[in-house]
Design an enzyme around this catalytic site. Sequence first.
Site, PDB file in Angstrom:
ATOM      1  N   HIS A   1       0.990  -1.003   0.052  1.00 26.90           N
ATOM      2  CA  HIS A   1      -0.027  -0.168  -0.015  1.00 26.90           C
ATOM      3  C   HIS A   1       1.134   1.063  -0.143  1.00 26.90           C
ATOM      4  CE1 HIS A   1      -3.744   2.364   0.744  1.00 26.90           C
ATOM      5  NE2 HIS A   1      -2.835   3.115   1.336  1.00 26.90           N
ATOM      6  N   CYS A   2       0.586   1.962  -1.184  1.00 26.47           N
ATOM      7  CA  CYS A   2       1.545   3.321  -1.222  1.00 26.47           C
ATOM      8  C   CYS A   2       1.001   4.377  -0.803  1.00 26.47           C
ATOM      9  CB  CYS A   2       1.819   3.514  -2.813  1.00 26.47           C
ATOM     10  SG  CYS A   2       3.260   4.830  -3.035  1.00 26.47           S
TER      11      CYS A   2
END
Length: 150
Positions: free
Chosen positions: A50-51
């Site tokens: 998850h960025c």
Amino acid sequence: AGRPPPRIKNFQINNQIVKLKYCYTCKIFRPPRASHCSICDNCVERFDHHCPWVGNCVGKRNYRYFYLFILSLSLLTIYIFTFNIVYVALKSLKIGFLNTLKETPGTYPSTVLICFFTLWSVVGLTGFHTFLVALNQTTNEDVSRAFLFL
């Protein structure tokens, strides 16, 4: 209110047994290499990470674009850093290094410094993801494998 399905279900695909894990949150059997993102609250196929910078999960559908983004960011950082150094070096040959620093706008020395530190982090991230692409791995799999050895 029936019983929940089993945690793992075996499926036969092309004469091979594939174990699919059940996600109790999404209420689906996840495909291989999929993972549930606790931030997005979704199962993501071939979940990488998850960025927080782009605000979503990086997985099968958008990993190519994420990789091209960090690759182009690395090239841009290298370009800016290189030509800042070239500018200061060429100007220093004419009027000297200290006079160059006095004469150039305040942005040049600070740009060189910012680019220098950004260069290591962005190029390092691109190098890490190039390594993962070469191994056909995701960040999630690499981190999980690393924790197995602790």
